[in-house]
Enzyme design. Structure first.
Site, PDB file in Angstrom:
ATOM      1  N   LEU A  46      42.192  34.804  33.989  1.00 39.99           N
ATOM      2  CA  LEU A  46      40.768  34.605  33.753  1.00 39.99           C
ATOM      3  C   LEU A  46      40.456  35.487  32.557  1.00 39.99           C
ATOM      4  CD1 LEU A  46      38.745  34.769  37.109  1.00 39.99           C
ATOM      5  CD2 LEU A  46      38.783  32.907  35.460  1.00 39.99           C
ATOM      6  N   ASP A  47      39.768  34.952  31.578  1.00 44.63           N
ATOM      7  CA  ASP A  47      39.426  35.746  30.400  1.00 44.63           C
ATOM      8  C   ASP A  47      38.638  36.981  30.789  1.00 44.63           C
ATOM      9  OD1 ASP A  47      40.546  33.830  28.663  1.00 44.63           O
ATOM     10  OD2 ASP A  47      38.703  32.650  28.753  1.00 44.63           O
ATOM     11  N   LYS A  48      38.672  37.965  29.919  1.00 46.42           N
ATOM     12  CA  LYS A  48      37.943  39.212  30.138  1.00 46.42           C
ATOM     13  C   LYS A  48      36.458  38.954  30.411  1.00 46.42           C
ATOM     14  CE  LYS A  48      36.485  42.496  26.945  1.00 46.42           C
ATOM     15  NZ  LYS A  48      36.620  43.451  25.868  1.00 46.42           N
TER      16      LYS A  48
END
Length: 189
Positions: A46-48
């Site tokens: 999951l992206d930051k």
């Protein structure tokens, strides 16, 4: 590679602004700040700037099966977008859009009638008084880099907040940011 004696499967609510890995550059927040069982690693990413359900495990073959594109396990996201998309825009998303020269697979897209019950994000999204927002539920069977954000941007509705709510059968449930629970493979697939 030696198979672990105890296989672990962890469902985590990954907080906003935390990398989906245990190490990062100086000043970056990582999974290392969360007291997780030893030896697990993220099954996918999951992206930051995204939050929500992240599965971690020490079962490499299971992770490979889960994230391999040929298996197409569904992943569902709650997506807050700028402005309110009309039916034509929702149909565009459902049929697939072209992002970075790639045509996304057809997916499920639903315009939610009300805001989902989620914990507040820290920091909150930027609010613009004259621009309404809407919430979508988008379910994909593929996971290209930043795909949901690129899809909504491609149809003119930038993503403001993105929360993964499910992977396969596993849902976020009542977890809060930074909380985790042990699960089994039967909970996931």
């Amino acid at each position: 590679m030696v198979k672990p004696s105890v296989l672990l499967y962890v469902a985590l609510y990954k907080p906003y602004d935390v990398l989906s890995q245990f190490t990062g550059e100086v000043g970056q927040r990582t999974l290392g700040e969360i007291d997780l069982p030893q030896g697990v690693y993220a099954a996918g990413r999951l992206d930051k700037d995204s939050e929500g359900l992240l599965l971690l495990s020490n079962d490499g073959p299971f992770i490979d099966r889960l994230i391999h594109p040929k298996n197409g396990h569904p992943r569902s996201y709650l997506v807050q977008v700028e402005r309110v998309p009309d039916d034509d825009t929702l149909d565009q998303l459902r049929k697939g859009v072209t992002i970075k020269g790639y045509r996304t697979k057809p997916c499920k897209v639903e315009l939610l009638k009300s805001e989902p019950e989620l914990p507040p994000r820290t920091p909150p999204i930027r609010e613009r008084k004259n621009i309404p927002t809407a919430w979508l539920r988008i379910s994909l069977t593929e996971g290209k880099n930043r795909q949901v954000r690129r899809m909504t941007a491609a149809v003119g509705f930038p993503t403001l907040r993105l929360v993964r709510e499910s992977i396969g059968k596993l849902t976020l449930g009542n977890l809060l940011p930074g909380e985790w629970k042990m699960v089994s493979t039967d909970d996931i697939l």
